[in-house]
Design a protein around this motif. Sequence first.
Motif, PDB file in Angstrom:
ATOM      1  N   PHE A 327       0.834  -1.213   0.000  1.00  0.00           N
ATOM      2  CA  PHE A 327       0.000   0.000   0.000  1.00  0.00           C
ATOM      3  C   PHE A 327       0.867   1.261   0.000  1.00  0.00           C
ATOM      4  O   PHE A 327       0.610   2.216  -0.743  1.00  0.00           O
ATOM      5  N   LEU A 329       3.807   1.712  -1.221  1.00  0.00           N
ATOM      6  CA  LEU A 329       4.364   1.955  -2.553  1.00  0.00           C
ATOM      7  C   LEU A 329       3.285   2.417  -3.530  1.00  0.00           C
ATOM      8  O   LEU A 329       3.532   3.270  -4.388  1.00  0.00           O
ATOM      9  N   ARG A 330       2.090   1.854  -3.389  1.00  0.00           N
ATOM     10  CA  ARG A 330       1.003   2.252  -4.312  1.00  0.00           C
ATOM     11  C   ARG A 330       0.595   3.708  -4.081  1.00  0.00           C
ATOM     12  O   ARG A 330       0.235   4.404  -5.034  1.00  0.00           O
ATOM     13  N   THR A 331       0.659   4.162  -2.845  1.00  0.00           N
ATOM     14  CA  THR A 331       0.317   5.576  -2.610  1.00  0.00           C
ATOM     15  C   THR A 331       1.363   6.503  -3.223  1.00  0.00           C
ATOM     16  O   THR A 331       1.139   7.707  -3.331  1.00  0.00           O
ATOM     17  N   GLY A 333       2.427   5.904  -6.254  1.00  0.00           N
ATOM     18  CA  GLY A 333       2.192   5.856  -7.696  1.00  0.00           C
ATOM     19  C   GLY A 333       2.569   4.560  -8.371  1.00  0.00           C
ATOM     20  O   GLY A 333       2.380   4.408  -9.576  1.00  0.00           O
ATOM     21  N   LEU A 334       3.126   3.588  -7.633  1.00  0.00           N
ATOM     22  CA  LEU A 334       3.489   2.318  -8.255  1.00  0.00           C
ATOM     23  C   LEU A 334       2.232   1.452  -8.390  1.00  0.00           C
ATOM     24  O   LEU A 334       1.407   1.404  -7.480  1.00  0.00           O
TER      25      LEU A 334
END
Lengths: 369, 249
Positions: A327, A329-331, A333-334
Amino acid sequence: MADDFPSTNSNISTLLDRSRARATLDQLGIPKYRSENWKYTNPKPLIDSLSDSSSAPHIAPSSLGGAVEILPFVSAEAKGLISEFVGALANGMDTSMPSLNLLNLSAGYVIRTTACGNGESVVRIEANPEHCERVLIVVESGSTLRVIESTEGGNRVIECIVHDGGTLVHTRLQESTDSLDYSALAVQLGSSALYQLDQYSSGTRLRRNDISIDVVGEGSTIEVKGGWKLTGKSHLDTQISVNHYVPRSQSKMKFHGVAGDDSRSVFNGRIFIARDAQHTSAHLNNKNILTGENAEIYTKPELEIYADDVVCSHGATSGQLDEEQVFYLRTRGLTNQKARELLLNGFLQEVIEGDLGTQILGLEPMNLV
Amino acid sequence: MSLLEVSNLFVSVDNRDILKGVDLEVNAGEVHAIMGPNGSGKSTLANALAGRQGYSIESGCIRLDSVDVTSLEPEERSHRGLFMAFQYPVEIPGVTNIEFLKTAVESHRAAHGCNEISAVEFMRNLRSLTARLELNPDFLKRGVNESFSGGEKKRNEILQMLCLHPRIALLDETDSGLDIDALQVVARGINEFRSPANAIVLVTHYQRLLNYIAPDYVHVMMDGRVIKSGDASLALALEERGYGWLEES
């Protein structure tokens, strides 16, 4: 029993003293599935492949520089070293596979440093698929040898003697993806010697690594790091034992594995500390991440300690990727997939550094700093 | 036009209703502070806005630049300019800070159809930012947040924010765990980021951060709702009187 087993009539196998190998086979028997050492791996395909004589040319180890000699087993110069060392170390392992190797040998080489204190010597041991081969490495007192080894199937036993004050840096790359691959590695360290192993294994049809490291000289150091990433139906079995027989030596072992798809990862790590090996420092850790729904991980760290003044630790974990990390890393932009790739890469990067890291994981960004 | 618009947001976590109808409108150039006692739903709001899994949006709507992002993935919200600084930044051993930052920047550039940034340009920008945040360049070679002090972790969050140029930054208790010196460095980074083109939402327990970053609006959350909004003087009143008087009123 040994005579019932196929063995080649090549010059090389008849040159060797096979009595030790036969005695080990008589004692331990031919490896059998579900026995203690082969609980999760069926050795039969590996044993059957021994009788397949290879038509492929054998590639000899090559020197990349430094004071080192490489002698074929059939050479007169190698004779003394062979009779003294070949089979002496690997036959002490608690599996008879190295003995079967000796009885079916298609190629063998001695690699020996020839001068001390003159910098590092470098040798490359090429992949020799389908061959049954043996390599004896002798690092003379005070000398330093770097070995870069590739395997892509076949059967290979490497025995290493690192004499007092010697250093052996061993990088091992096991990259084949559809092979039967057996490797045994037996190392013996003298006083104040260093053995460093960095190993990366991809998933393949069946790969078994037996590693045994004996410390017989005081003040020696062992650093072992290993990583693997298994996909498809690949199967990797890693068995390592570090045996401290004398005081004041240290060992550190760190293995990270990723098991995806329908793969199976087997790891057994053992630290043995003899009664006299006081003031030993020994640490073993194996972490695993499961990414495949049908993947399997079997891991067992073991400590066997008879001395009372030592510092030791061992541990093993198996789990999935940390969703909190994903999560995070996704925040930034990945994508979900990219985040997971980066995390798995980082997990392996903890054990695969240096030249191996550059080759396998493309660790170039560090160079930007 | 508001950058962030939260309308009547209801969120549950593990089947427990946490947010019970939150409304919030943040325009470009504004700084909003969200305060409230423990358990009032402040961090839940930040996490729900960022798209954290397990935070179920039962009803209501989140708009970024007038686009409904309520059902978008976290990375899609990030690409649209939303950034959340974590209260507890996650440690990622093995992934170096520089590798992580480069991957994050490239992900944003790719999402906007831009070419890869050159290594030289990326490093030039990064060196300038680390210097402004008083971070040792070696910090970039270390694993993400691995063995970082509390202050380093929070400064790393600000570094990421400055690298990604978000339209709206949600800073979830960025001041917690900071000593006075680190607080000033972090506040300076946030103030440098502040511009008429973007907006900041500070989630905080304490007035002290607001001494360094002057908010345009202060909102008080209690039991999953915004129960009072005002200007910076509201934070001062809370510091002096606590939350009890709001509950009573």
